[in-house]
Design an enzyme around this catalytic site. Structure first.
Site, PDB file in Angstrom:
ATOM      1  N   GLN A 259       0.837  -1.205   0.000  1.00  0.00           N
ATOM      2  CA  GLN A 259       0.000   0.000   0.000  1.00  0.00           C
ATOM      3  C   GLN A 259       0.866   1.246   0.000  1.00  0.00           C
ATOM      4  OE1 GLN A 259      -3.360   0.118  -0.390  1.00  0.00           O
ATOM      5  NE2 GLN A 259      -3.013  -2.073  -0.655  1.00  0.00           N
ATOM      6  N   HIS A 262       2.299   3.120  -3.065  1.00  0.00           N
ATOM      7  CA  HIS A 262       1.410   3.800  -4.010  1.00  0.00           C
ATOM      8  C   HIS A 262       1.563   5.317  -3.961  1.00  0.00           C
ATOM      9  CE1 HIS A 262      -1.160   1.044  -6.154  1.00  0.00           C
ATOM     10  NE2 HIS A 262      -1.431   0.352  -5.077  1.00  0.00           N
ATOM     11  N   GLU A 327     -10.452   0.701   3.073  1.00  0.00           N
ATOM     12  CA  GLU A 327     -10.624   0.281   1.677  1.00  0.00           C
ATOM     13  C   GLU A 327     -10.317  -1.225   1.562  1.00  0.00           C
ATOM     14  OE1 GLU A 327      -7.588   1.882  -0.807  1.00  0.00           O
ATOM     15  OE2 GLU A 327      -8.652   1.474  -2.679  1.00  0.00           O
ATOM     16  N   HIS A 328      -9.163  -1.639   2.105  1.00  0.00           N
ATOM     17  CA  HIS A 328      -8.744  -3.045   2.078  1.00  0.00           C
ATOM     18  C   HIS A 328      -8.573  -3.537   3.510  1.00  0.00           C
ATOM     19  CE1 HIS A 328      -6.723  -1.242  -1.597  1.00  0.00           C
ATOM     20  NE2 HIS A 328      -7.524  -2.129  -2.138  1.00  0.00           N
ATOM     21  N   ASP A 361      -5.843  -6.731  -6.305  1.00  0.00           N
ATOM     22  CA  ASP A 361      -5.487  -5.652  -7.234  1.00  0.00           C
ATOM     23  C   ASP A 361      -5.480  -6.136  -8.678  1.00  0.00           C
ATOM     24  OD1 ASP A 361      -5.134  -3.797  -5.260  1.00  0.00           O
ATOM     25  OD2 ASP A 361      -2.959  -4.036  -5.128  1.00  0.00           O
ATOM     26  N   HIS A 420     -52.279  18.248  -8.570  1.00  0.00           N
ATOM     27  CA  HIS A 420     -52.021  16.816  -8.402  1.00  0.00           C
ATOM     28  C   HIS A 420     -53.347  16.079  -8.182  1.00  0.00           C
ATOM     29  CE1 HIS A 420     -47.824  17.879  -8.031  1.00  0.00           C
ATOM     30  NE2 HIS A 420     -47.463  16.638  -7.758  1.00  0.00           N
TER      31      HIS A 420
END
Lengths: 432, 432
Positions: A259, A262, A327-328, A361, A420
């Site tokens: 991670q 990145h 996220e993970h 991934d 209406h």
């Protein structure tokens, strides 16, 4: 060096709460620049794209065509190693097969009153896929963004990718070919987003734009939202590893660094009930950092945002994980079931010691576009659902209308909406 | 008077394209004001809410409690006419039954390689529902927004509603009770959105905010997006009626005016193959306008944005309808099937002469929160899916990892992500 938080310490809650809300992104305010670029592309179309591509990418559409030719895509595919083509094909097959299961089904039925009700799903007419240039130009992201569109049946998928000096990463083109994307333009930045949203002489507009990009691309997506749909705006990546004592610290360290490499804003966290393991992971990270090509990025990420959280018992990790909403999430434990059941907020869960997040991934089959920055509390990863939309269908005959009319009229009148009420009553010859 | 467009005229395409992109909303730039209010609520919590409620709503929390009491909800319900309670109950039952069919199913399976894959759906932990005050305080919207959350299993639904002078529309409270919403605060505007997103001493934060509101509420929702999820930001309402010659012009006029009475920016359109019907509808609208309480609003809407479009053959309406992508589409024709099949972009379709759109506003069962301003090209109406999120689950054993590893490593290396490659290879004892 990452921080160490101990659940047993008196200030844990305060420190954990502060940790949760740490900002990991510097968001440059590029809105004014982006607004001008979008207006210019709307006004001047292709001519504006030419100018920006010359200026930002050093590519001249007088000599290199804006649209990537079929021959160029073929040549890029031929230039890609057979091993890599096989890997892309394996990934694509697995992604396609998994996403096919996500396709929602129409539901058309008649209820007890004889009212026809329906939910019908249709693919979006045209989708634009932004692919970044440079080092963030990932073939795997092309597959992850384009294949669910293909599964959904989107008739037109358009890819844009900036090409410094005219060149595009050949593996990206090979991935596009595998994903069935044939309409590719050599443009990037806010100008590419504007072209997709509003169209130019060469590029017909799309209805939705997906894919990652830098601050300019993100700002442009926000600005064109409404005119077209957009996917989520993703922040830096994150992994949370819940680990019992029986782990190889080097395996976990490798996952944390996958991670961290990145982005300096990426975040890697371990929650463990074993302080010794936590310390061993810390040491392993420092060791492995030395032998990484992207050591500078990974070091910054781990130093600024990494964390080891020591809890009393593993089940104490559940409420913390739900607040982190990673996220993970890796569950590197002997008995993952109670954790799986307890954890509600996570983009994706990787179960057991032999499921490193990296498999997801590339070749797991599930999508790697996942909610970041705690947004897994309220949103989901990319799926086929992002490429379809639902139309409700309602069908009444005179009898059904007569049965439902009194309630509709009562509600309309109570809301002060006389027209209406009339729209119903006039059909009953009741006047209004 | 609405415009008249004839497909047979030479400038039709140009005029239709201009019509499509007509802006129907003046968007005040209230971002700076809203930013300050949000910052203030984050800094001062309840004290800020008290100040704003005093200033904007004339309600003093020293004398009227911020939280609406159970007794107040009971009293409001008791004060609502039995006829109206029955209507709300009928609507609620139908909405609940229809939305229950939308609940997505988990999909947990093992593929041919023995890889465990899964999509698991969980409800969002807490959702905030904004309900406007004044004349736009619609009980039906309370049902439409709250019931899908209930069906999804959202454990906590919080309602906020501004109360001019402390009072809340009793029918709104009755609807909240029917929808199972018990946590209600007497606050509104940007400050209410801020309180839901960040929490105060009294109000615990939520994970998502839904519901309509004015420009301040819309701007606040945009600004807190990311911290929490939000639903769509709805624009003025629209109806498109596709009509053959065999219609009562008065029925269609009533339907057009039911949209027009909502907002001066609302839009009502007829596409017909019969010029005489088009003219008769025009005349009927003018006639009916005179006897409406909201005649000023409806007149402005019809004058500025209404349209009759004359086509050669009914099937010519299909491509036009797909470009208009209306929120509401009525098919007032003998043979609706070919139109239903051809039309891909619409929030909801109302089939046949006895299905006025108004039925869908109240008691049809489907949701009345639908995509406006052509966003049906890429988005859907509110549903149970807006209250749940999906977590992917991936599970490999050593054998599956060995099989997928080479492709993952090849892709990681091709992307220059060595730590990714290592996270896989280290588990194979291959080193890296």
């Amino acid at each position: 060096m990452a921080i160490w938080l101990d659940q047993a310490s008196g200030d844990f809650e305060a420190r954990f709460a502060a940790f949760l809300t740490t900002k990991r992104e510097v968001s440059d305010d590029v809105n004014d620049v982006v607004r001008k670029i979008i207006d210019d592309v709307r006004a001047r179309g292709d001519a504006a794209l030419s100018d920006y591509s010359k200026r930002f990418d050093g590519v001249d559409f007088a000599t290199v065509p804006m649209r990537v030719s079929e021959e160029e895509i073929e040549a890029a595919t031929a230039a890609t190693s057979p091993e890599l083509i096989d890997a892309l094909n394996l990934a694509a097959e697995r992604i396609e097969r998994h996403h096919a299961r996500q396709m929602p089904k129409d539901d058309i039925y008649e209820d007890a009153l004889g009212v026809g009700l329906g939910s019908r799903w249709t693919a979006i007419d045209a989708v634009g896929l932004y692919v970044p240039g440079g080092t963030a130009s990932y073939p795997s992201s092309v597959l992850m963004n384009a294949l669910p569109a293909k599964v959904a049946g989107v008739p037109r998928v358009v890819m844009v990718v900036p090409a410094a000096g005219g060149a595009i990463n050949p593996t990206v083109l090979a991935a596009a070919k595998i994903a069935g994307v044939a309409e590719i333009y050599r443009i990037g930045g806010a100008q590419a987003v504007a072209a997709l949203a509003y169209g130019t002489e060469t590029i017909a507009p799309v209805a939705k734009i997906v894919g990652p990009g830098n601050a300019y691309v993100a700002a442009a997506k926000r600005q064109v939202f409404g005119t077209v749909g957009i996917d989520m705006i993703a922040g830096p990546s994150e992994v949370l590893v819940i680990a019992d004592k029986d782990n190889d610290p080097d395996w976990l360290a490798a996952d944390l660094l996958a991670q961290a490499e990145h982005d300096p804003g990426a975040q890697s966290i371990v929650i463990t009930d074993d302080a010794a393991l936590g310390e061993a992971v810390m040491a392993a990270v420092e060791r492995q950092l030395k032998s990484l090509p992207r050591t500078e990025t990974a070091s910054a990420s781990w130093r600024d945002f990494g964390a080891i959280i020591k809890v009393e018992r593993l089940e104490d990790s559940i409420p913390l994980a739900n607040r982190i909403a990673a996220e993970h999430l890796e569950l590197a434990v002997d008995d993952p079931e109670p954790l799986i059941v307890g954890i509600r907020n996570a983009g994706a869960i990787f179960v057991g010691r032999h499921t490193p997040e990296v498999i997801g991934d590339y070749v797991g089959g599930s999508n790697h576009v996942l909610p970041t920055a705690r947004s897994a509390r309220f949103s989901s990863g990319l799926s086929v659902l992002d490429y379809v939309k639902r139309t409700s269908i309602l069908r009444l005959g005179p009898e059904q209308l007569r049965k439902l009319a009194p309630a509709a009229i009562a509600l309309a009148k109570s809301e002060g909406l006389e027209a209406h009420a009339r729209s119903v009553s006039i059909r009953l010859n009741l006047g209004d």
